[in-house]
Design an enzyme around this catalytic site. Structure first.
Site, PDB file in Angstrom:
ATOM      1  N   ARG A 198       9.386  30.070 -15.870  1.00  0.00           N
ATOM      2  CA  ARG A 198      10.408  29.143 -16.349  1.00  0.00           C
ATOM      3  C   ARG A 198      10.939  28.380 -15.144  1.00  0.00           C
ATOM      4  O   ARG A 198      11.120  28.958 -14.060  1.00  0.00           O
ATOM      5  CB  ARG A 198      11.561  29.903 -17.030  1.00  0.00           C
ATOM      6  CG  ARG A 198      11.217  30.514 -18.380  1.00  0.00           C
ATOM      7  CD  ARG A 198      10.959  29.446 -19.457  1.00  0.00           C
ATOM      8  NE  ARG A 198      10.711  30.013 -20.764  1.00  0.00           N
ATOM      9  CZ  ARG A 198       9.505  30.239 -21.286  1.00  0.00           C
ATOM     10  NH1 ARG A 198       8.407  29.929 -20.608  1.00  0.00           N
ATOM     11  NH2 ARG A 198       9.384  30.745 -22.505  1.00  0.00           N
TER      12      ARG A 198
ATOM     13  N   GLU B  79      12.926  20.260 -18.401  1.00  0.00           N
ATOM     14  CA  GLU B  79      11.652  19.786 -18.940  1.00  0.00           C
ATOM     15  C   GLU B  79      11.929  18.757 -20.015  1.00  0.00           C
ATOM     16  O   GLU B  79      12.790  19.020 -20.861  1.00  0.00           O
ATOM     17  CB  GLU B  79      10.855  20.954 -19.545  1.00  0.00           C
ATOM     18  CG  GLU B  79      10.345  21.883 -18.478  1.00  0.00           C
ATOM     19  CD  GLU B  79       9.536  23.059 -19.019  1.00  0.00           C
ATOM     20  OE1 GLU B  79       9.287  23.111 -20.239  1.00  0.00           O
ATOM     21  OE2 GLU B  79       9.179  23.920 -18.218  1.00  0.00           O
TER      22      GLU B  79
ATOM     23  N   HIS C 163       4.085  22.251 -18.830  1.00  0.00           N
ATOM     24  CA  HIS C 163       4.274  23.521 -19.562  1.00  0.00           C
ATOM     25  C   HIS C 163       3.132  23.771 -20.553  1.00  0.00           C
ATOM     26  O   HIS C 163       3.346  23.826 -21.768  1.00  0.00           O
ATOM     27  CB  HIS C 163       5.636  23.516 -20.282  1.00  0.00           C
ATOM     28  CG  HIS C 163       6.124  24.900 -20.615  1.00  0.00           C
ATOM     29  ND1 HIS C 163       7.455  25.232 -20.696  1.00  0.00           N
ATOM     30  CD2 HIS C 163       5.451  26.048 -20.909  1.00  0.00           C
ATOM     31  CE1 HIS C 163       7.580  26.514 -21.023  1.00  0.00           C
ATOM     32  NE2 HIS C 163       6.364  27.039 -21.159  1.00  0.00           N
TER      33      HIS C 163
HETATM   34  C1  DGY Z   1       5.919  31.219 -23.698  1.00  0.00           C
HETATM   35  O1  DGY Z   1       5.206  31.713 -24.581  1.00  0.00           O
HETATM   36  O2  DGY Z   1       6.948  31.745 -23.292  1.00  0.00           O
HETATM   37  C2  DGY Z   1       5.469  29.923 -23.147  1.00  0.00           C
HETATM   38  O3  DGY Z   1       6.146  29.549 -22.017  1.00  0.00           O
HETATM   39  C3  DGY Z   1       5.549  28.840 -24.222  1.00  0.00           C
HETATM   40  O4  DGY Z   1       4.260  28.341 -24.281  1.00  0.00           O
END
Ligand code: DGY
Length: 328
Positions: free
Chosen positions: A238, A267, A286
């Site tokens: 993240r 984002e 992402h």
């Molecule tokens: C997750 O699954 O946490 C990813 O970051 C979203 O694709």
């Protein structure tokens, strides 16, 4: 609960939608864009089940409108977009999608490692922009990934798959985690070290820990100062885990050699973010879990959680199972 009302905040693969269609009255936010907050706040007022993405904030404000809501299925393994205690207090189940995206995300982490080491973004831009003049002995010299040292912060499911891939590249793998992972040590030869040692010794540092108040800005100037000036930082977890301003300065000033980010804070990354001016920073939108098969599995698992719950069964992947136990 055949009269259940279900809302889905994004178009999904057909397999997931047809499963939900059989469970009640289904409505879907059709445009291929994040559902506006005011629309979501309106839609949650009458629903029993919500299937949402990481782009939706599920917080007190939303829950205050959602009087009938019993289950939130987040189509992601991470759920930092959800205020879990607020759901639990109201007896609302939260589910996520663990397991189904592990290998696909590990593939992407390795893509990031290779991409920044071998300057793939920069090199591709040169070709695409018509600036490639000739082969040259000194053009786009990068760093070898094979036989380098990989430092993994954490060592969860996805990291284990990253370590497996690293083994194929003859890498030395260090990890820093709260607890020991004997399987990773015995099967993959991963070596446990403390956080500063990992930073000091690794050629590539990857971070895949969940975002919590403890991990926000886990990597900032003091950590970059410990890293080798030839080292790379990879973040596919993240954005806020890395202090992005500090990362910019570290990359600009040569504290570290480069970075590869699948996630940013915020984002999408604003077009005037200084990171976008740096060639030694590879940035993706992402896409860690973005393969056709994996996104289908994620959507289907999210739908299965809702389907199971609405038919009185235990959803397969609850985040706050204590809510289900209360119901029992
Ligand atoms: C997750 O699954 O946490 C990813 O970051 C979203 O694709």
């Amino acid at each position: 609960m055949s009269s259940a009302k279900i809302y889905v905040t994004r178009q999904l693969p057909e397999a997931a939608l047809s499963l939900l269609n059989g469970c009640g009255e289904l409505r879907v936010w059709e445009p291929d864009e994040v559902i506006p907050r005011d629309v979501l706040l309106r839609e949650v007022q009458e629903i029993d089940a919500l299937l949402c993405m990481v782009t939706e904030r599920i917080d007190e404000e939303l829950l205050a409108q959602a009087h009938r809501l019993r289950i939130v299925a987040n189509m992601a393994v991470g759920y930092d977009n959800v205020e879990v205690p607020a759901l639990t207090r109201r007896g609302i189940v939260l589910t996520n999608t663990p397991g189904v995206l592990t290998e696909t995300t590990a593939d992407l982490v390795f893509t990031l490692i290779l991409g920044c080491a071998r300057r793939i973004g920069e090199a591709e831009r040169i070709v695409r922009e018509g600036r490639w003049r000739s082969w040259s002995p000194f053009a786009f010299l990068g760093r070898d990934v094979h036989h380098a040292t990989l430092g993994i912060l954490g060592l969860g499911r996805i990291d284990m798959e990253v370590a497996k891939r690293a083994k194929g590249f003859d890498m030395r793998v260090l990890y820093a985690n709260r607890g020991r992972n004997r399987e990773a040590e015995e099967k993959l030869g991963c070596v446990p070290v403390d956080f500063p040692t990992l930073l000091r010794e690794s050629d590539f540092v990857t971070v895949l820990v969940p975002l919590t108040s403890d991990t926000r800005h886990l990597l900032s100037t003091p950590q970059f100062k410990l890293m080798k000036p030839t080292a790379f930082l990879i973040n596919a977890a993240r954005g806020p885990i890395v202090d992005q301003r500090a990362l910019y300065e570290a990359l600009r000033d040569g504290l570290i050699a480069g970075a590869a980010l699948d996630v940013t804070d915020p984002e999408p990354i604003p077009q005037d973010d200084p990171l976008l001016t740096l060639d030694n920073c590879l940035i993706l939108p992402h896409i860690g879990s973005a393969s056709i098969a994996t996104r289908t599995r994620m959507a289907t698992l999210a739908a299965e959680n809702i389907a199971a719950f609405l038919s009185g069964n235990r959803p397969p992947t609850p985040v706050n199972p204590e809510v289900l136990n209360q119901d029992a």
